[in-house]
Design a protein around this motif. Structure first.
Motif, PDB file in Angstrom:
ATOM      1  N   VAL A 133       0.837  -1.200   0.000  1.00  0.00           N
ATOM      2  CA  VAL A 133       0.000   0.000   0.000  1.00  0.00           C
ATOM      3  C   VAL A 133       0.876   1.256   0.000  1.00  0.00           C
ATOM      4  O   VAL A 133       0.618   2.211  -0.732  1.00  0.00           O
ATOM      5  CB  VAL A 133      -0.949  -0.011   1.210  1.00  0.00           C
ATOM      6  CG1 VAL A 133      -1.705   1.307   1.318  1.00  0.00           C
ATOM      7  CG2 VAL A 133      -1.941  -1.163   1.099  1.00  0.00           C
ATOM      8  N   ALA A 134       1.924   1.268   0.815  1.00  0.00           N
ATOM      9  CA  ALA A 134       2.774   2.449   0.920  1.00  0.00           C
ATOM     10  C   ALA A 134       3.478   2.776  -0.385  1.00  0.00           C
ATOM     11  O   ALA A 134       3.726   3.940  -0.696  1.00  0.00           O
ATOM     12  CB  ALA A 134       3.803   2.255   2.036  1.00  0.00           C
ATOM     13  N   THR A 135       3.810   1.753  -1.173  1.00  0.00           N
ATOM     14  CA  THR A 135       4.502   1.971  -2.446  1.00  0.00           C
ATOM     15  C   THR A 135       3.569   1.868  -3.648  1.00  0.00           C
ATOM     16  O   THR A 135       4.005   2.056  -4.786  1.00  0.00           O
ATOM     17  CB  THR A 135       5.640   0.945  -2.630  1.00  0.00           C
ATOM     18  OG1 THR A 135       5.101  -0.378  -2.576  1.00  0.00           O
ATOM     19  CG2 THR A 135       6.692   1.111  -1.545  1.00  0.00           C
ATOM     20  N   VAL A 148      -3.868  -0.433  -6.484  1.00  0.00           N
ATOM     21  CA  VAL A 148      -3.953  -0.634  -5.041  1.00  0.00           C
ATOM     22  C   VAL A 148      -4.945   0.326  -4.405  1.00  0.00           C
ATOM     23  O   VAL A 148      -5.768  -0.069  -3.574  1.00  0.00           O
ATOM     24  CB  VAL A 148      -2.555  -0.466  -4.400  1.00  0.00           C
ATOM     25  CG1 VAL A 148      -2.641  -0.552  -2.889  1.00  0.00           C
ATOM     26  CG2 VAL A 148      -1.593  -1.512  -4.929  1.00  0.00           C
ATOM     27  N   ARG A 149      -4.898   1.597  -4.792  1.00  0.00           N
ATOM     28  CA  ARG A 149      -5.782   2.577  -4.170  1.00  0.00           C
ATOM     29  C   ARG A 149      -7.250   2.286  -4.451  1.00  0.00           C
ATOM     30  O   ARG A 149      -8.119   2.744  -3.732  1.00  0.00           O
ATOM     31  CB  ARG A 149      -5.411   3.986  -4.609  1.00  0.00           C
ATOM     32  CG  ARG A 149      -5.648   4.293  -6.071  1.00  0.00           C
ATOM     33  CD  ARG A 149      -5.230   5.712  -6.418  1.00  0.00           C
ATOM     34  NE  ARG A 149      -3.816   5.944  -6.172  1.00  0.00           N
ATOM     35  CZ  ARG A 149      -3.357   6.813  -5.288  1.00  0.00           C
ATOM     36  NH1 ARG A 149      -4.192   7.547  -4.575  1.00  0.00           N
ATOM     37  NH2 ARG A 149      -2.066   6.972  -5.130  1.00  0.00           N
ATOM     38  N   ASP A 150      -7.542   1.505  -5.503  1.00  0.00           N
ATOM     39  CA  ASP A 150      -8.916   1.121  -5.798  1.00  0.00           C
ATOM     40  C   ASP A 150      -9.390  -0.011  -4.889  1.00  0.00           C
ATOM     41  O   ASP A 150     -10.599  -0.233  -4.754  1.00  0.00           O
ATOM     42  CB  ASP A 150      -9.047   0.680  -7.254  1.00  0.00           C
ATOM     43  CG  ASP A 150      -8.663   1.781  -8.226  1.00  0.00           C
ATOM     44  OD1 ASP A 150      -9.093   2.928  -8.015  1.00  0.00           O
ATOM     45  OD2 ASP A 150      -7.921   1.493  -9.190  1.00  0.00           O
ATOM     46  N   LEU A 151      -8.470  -0.744  -4.297  1.00  0.00           N
ATOM     47  CA  LEU A 151      -8.809  -1.898  -3.466  1.00  0.00           C
ATOM     48  C   LEU A 151      -8.836  -1.570  -1.977  1.00  0.00           C
ATOM     49  O   LEU A 151      -9.410  -2.313  -1.190  1.00  0.00           O
ATOM     50  CB  LEU A 151      -7.812  -3.035  -3.719  1.00  0.00           C
ATOM     51  CG  LEU A 151      -7.734  -3.534  -5.162  1.00  0.00           C
ATOM     52  CD1 LEU A 151      -6.660  -4.597  -5.297  1.00  0.00           C
ATOM     53  CD2 LEU A 151      -9.081  -4.089  -5.608  1.00  0.00           C
ATOM     54  N   VAL A 152      -8.194  -0.478  -1.580  1.00  0.00           N
ATOM     55  CA  VAL A 152      -8.168  -0.086  -0.165  1.00  0.00           C
ATOM     56  C   VAL A 152      -9.471   0.626   0.174  1.00  0.00           C
ATOM     57  O   VAL A 152      -9.796   1.657  -0.413  1.00  0.00           O
ATOM     58  CB  VAL A 152      -6.965   0.833   0.135  1.00  0.00           C
ATOM     59  CG1 VAL A 152      -7.012   1.315   1.580  1.00  0.00           C
ATOM     60  CG2 VAL A 152      -5.663   0.097  -0.139  1.00  0.00           C
ATOM     61  N   ILE A 153     -10.230   0.090   1.142  1.00  0.00           N
ATOM     62  CA  ILE A 153     -11.485   0.721   1.542  1.00  0.00           C
ATOM     63  C   ILE A 153     -11.424   1.276   2.957  1.00  0.00           C
ATOM     64  O   ILE A 153     -12.366   1.927   3.407  1.00  0.00           O
ATOM     65  CB  ILE A 153     -12.670  -0.257   1.409  1.00  0.00           C
ATOM     66  CG1 ILE A 153     -12.441  -1.497   2.264  1.00  0.00           C
ATOM     67  CG2 ILE A 153     -12.879  -0.633  -0.044  1.00  0.00           C
ATOM     68  CD1 ILE A 153     -13.621  -2.458   2.269  1.00  0.00           C
ATOM     69  N   GLY A 154     -10.348   0.999   3.666  1.00  0.00           N
ATOM     70  CA  GLY A 154     -10.201   1.533   5.012  1.00  0.00           C
ATOM     71  C   GLY A 154      -8.775   1.389   5.491  1.00  0.00           C
ATOM     72  O   GLY A 154      -8.014   0.552   4.984  1.00  0.00           O
ATOM     73  N   HIS A 166      -8.232   6.946  11.726  1.00  0.00           N
ATOM     74  CA  HIS A 166      -8.928   5.906  10.977  1.00  0.00           C
ATOM     75  C   HIS A 166      -9.546   6.532   9.741  1.00  0.00           C
ATOM     76  O   HIS A 166     -10.081   7.641   9.791  1.00  0.00           O
ATOM     77  CB  HIS A 166     -10.022   5.260  11.825  1.00  0.00           C
ATOM     78  CG  HIS A 166      -9.534   4.691  13.110  1.00  0.00           C
ATOM     79  ND1 HIS A 166      -8.974   3.440  13.221  1.00  0.00           N
ATOM     80  CD2 HIS A 166      -9.522   5.224  14.365  1.00  0.00           C
ATOM     81  CE1 HIS A 166      -8.633   3.215  14.482  1.00  0.00           C
ATOM     82  NE2 HIS A 166      -8.960   4.283  15.192  1.00  0.00           N
ATOM     83  N   SER A 167      -9.497   5.802   8.642  1.00  0.00           N
ATOM     84  CA  SER A 167     -10.069   6.292   7.397  1.00  0.00           C
ATOM     85  C   SER A 167     -10.914   5.201   6.771  1.00  0.00           C
ATOM     86  O   SER A 167     -10.499   4.040   6.706  1.00  0.00           O
ATOM     87  CB  SER A 167      -8.961   6.702   6.424  1.00  0.00           C
ATOM     88  OG  SER A 167      -9.493   7.016   5.155  1.00  0.00           O
ATOM     89  N   ALA A 181      -7.239   7.487   2.992  1.00  0.00           N
ATOM     90  CA  ALA A 181      -6.614   6.221   2.617  1.00  0.00           C
ATOM     91  C   ALA A 181      -5.937   6.338   1.257  1.00  0.00           C
ATOM     92  O   ALA A 181      -4.848   5.810   1.040  1.00  0.00           O
ATOM     93  CB  ALA A 181      -7.661   5.107   2.605  1.00  0.00           C
ATOM     94  N   LYS A 182      -6.583   7.045   0.334  1.00  0.00           N
ATOM     95  CA  LYS A 182      -5.962   7.264  -0.969  1.00  0.00           C
ATOM     96  C   LYS A 182      -4.683   8.084  -0.832  1.00  0.00           C
ATOM     97  O   LYS A 182      -3.696   7.847  -1.530  1.00  0.00           O
ATOM     98  CB  LYS A 182      -6.932   7.991  -1.893  1.00  0.00           C
ATOM     99  CG  LYS A 182      -8.040   7.122  -2.473  1.00  0.00           C
ATOM    100  CD  LYS A 182      -8.825   7.894  -3.509  1.00  0.00           C
ATOM    101  CE  LYS A 182      -9.869   7.027  -4.181  1.00  0.00           C
ATOM    102  NZ  LYS A 182     -10.628   7.772  -5.215  1.00  0.00           N
TER     103      LYS A 182
END
Length: 442
Positions: A133-135, A148-154, A166-167, A181-182
């Motif tokens: 996520v960080a990279t 990746v940013r499309d798959l992160v929801i929190g 918290h996001s 989160a994005k």
């Protein structure tokens, strides 16, 4: 430089703070300590001590992409996230997964595989959830599942001052705080320490087929990519593998060894391979694979093969950890495959540089491994950047030997750099989190 660990650091991290060793050095900079918190709460307590004492911190997961990015301005403490690896929740019915940032991607896939699901983050070098996520590291499935940013929801993160934030949430429809989160995704650890991530999952299709064809030159590669991308078929991934070297540096053992024939210098570009993954119902996947094979043959592809297994090079984006290799990430528009390959071939010609391009042309992201004299490598990078308008993209140096780092700017000019610096100042006014690692020295 003292390496004695303070009592406050030890209390914050339940005694899991030790003096750093030679193996803990980051791009030649050795920290004083390595801390291994086991939870968000311990990380927050640790960061409160860090903020009070003005220590510079870099987070580390498995270390597979730790060299990506710039050399830190200073480094006092490495926060090792490997103990923050708990599986918090797998809500299979909602296609949602929540785990600690230190959990390995391999374990994540094992966690969800039993339910016939998968996480669409599949970078070739593996690593941890937090590191990916960080990279913002993605693999071939990005074409089908998104970046990746499309798959992160929190996300749960610890700020530089030790405050926990918290996001988003664990429900796909919950978008509250999603922009945070994005923002953290792809920030290279410069805005906060990620401790927990909630992600969207996808079902694993029952049928899978790979269609692979040889492409004779740059024009054929571009035509094949466009034929698949513009068809009514919906492939899960499209991957390209092309070795590039000048006539004097194509001996055995180079980046393209075993990858097939090369065109002579000055031709329309090097030969390579294009592979397409189609998925779905077993019968549908078989039918779609044959249609892809016909498309590739009609667009100039040769030796077209359909199989149940990927080619040996699939997803391995040019061995990013090979010593002495400079790794580039090159972006381009869909029609930019041919001009990119031509420019790369021209830049390598007569330079003594050996290069190998591999990546996902249908989403416009390629990786190029380059080996050679540092001056020649730097000249190749510069030439690609000058010519990048021709393929409407950018050239970023992810990793490089020290002598190449001294000759090139790793990042490209960013129009929003002023805004990015303002965000950094807001999140980390003391420049404690990976200072100097990101674009513009952020």
């Amino acid at each position: 430089m003292t390496t004695q660990v303070s009592d406050d650091l030890l209390r914050a991290c339940d005694g899991r703070v030790e003096p750093a060793g030679d193996d803990d050095a980051l791009l030649g900079i050795r920290p004083r300590w390595v801390a291994s918190p086991a939870s968000t709460e311990e990380t927050a307590a640790l960061m409160r001590v860090v903020a009070r004492d003005g220590l510079a911190v870099t987070a580390r997961g498995s270390g597979t992409r730790l060299r990506w990015g710039g050399r830190p301005e200073r480094l006092d403490l490495v926060v090792d996230t490997s103990r923050i690896d708990a599986l918090v929740e797998h809500a299979a019915g909602d296609l949602v997964y929540v785990a600690g940032a230190g959990r390995s991607l391999a374990r994540v896939q094992e966690d969800v595989g039993g339910a016939g699901q998968r996480l669409g983050i599949d970078p070739p070098t593996g690593g941890t959830l937090g590191g990916a996520v960080a990279t913002a590291a993605s693999g071939p499935l990005r074409l089908h599942h998104g970046a990746v940013r499309d798959l992160v929801i929190g996300m749960t993160l610890v700020r530089a001052d030790g405050v926990v934030a918290h996001s988003g949430g664990k429900v796909v429809k919950n978008v509250a705080g999603y922009d945070l989160a994005k923002l953290l995704t792809g920030s290279f650890g410069t805005l906060g320490l990620i401790t927990q991530v909630a992600l969207r999952l996808h079902p694993v299709p029952q049928g899978r087929r790979w269609v692979t064809a040889s492409v004779a030159d740059a024009a054929a590669a571009g035509a094949a990519v466009l034929a698949v991308a513009h068809s009514q078929l919906v492939p899960s991934a499209v991957e390209l593998d092309v070795p590039v070297s000048d006539a004097g540096s194509s001996g055995p053992g180079g980046p393209g060894a075993g990858a097939g024939p090369r065109e002579p210098v000055g031709s329309a570009g090097p030969a390579g391979s294009l592979s397409v993954l189609v998925e779905g119902h077993p019968d549908g996947a078989t039918e779609s694979a044959q249609r892809v094979a016909d498309l590739l043959a009609a667009s100039g592809g040769a030796d077209v093969l359909v199989g149940e297994d990927p080619p040996s090079w699939w997803g391995d984006h040019v061995a990013a950890d090979r010593p002495g290799c400079t790794l580039l990430r090159v972006t381009h528009v869909l029609t930019g495959v041919t001009p990119l390959l031509r420019v790369l071939t021209e830049a390598a010609a007569g330079s003594g540089v050996r290069a190998h391009l591999r990546g996902s042309p249908a989403v416009g992201v390629e990786h190029v491994a380059v080996e050679g004299d540092s001056d020649a490598v730097a000249a190749l990078v510069q030439r690609l950047r000058v010519a990048s308008a021709g393929f409407d993209g950018q050239v970023v140096v992810l990793d490089a030997p020290d002598d190449v780092r001294d000759r090139v700017d790793l990042w490209v000019p960013i129009q929003a750099l002023g805004l990015m610096r303002a965000v950094k100042d807001r999140f980390d006014p003391g420049r404690l989190l990976s200072p100097g690692r990101f674009v513009g020295g952020i």
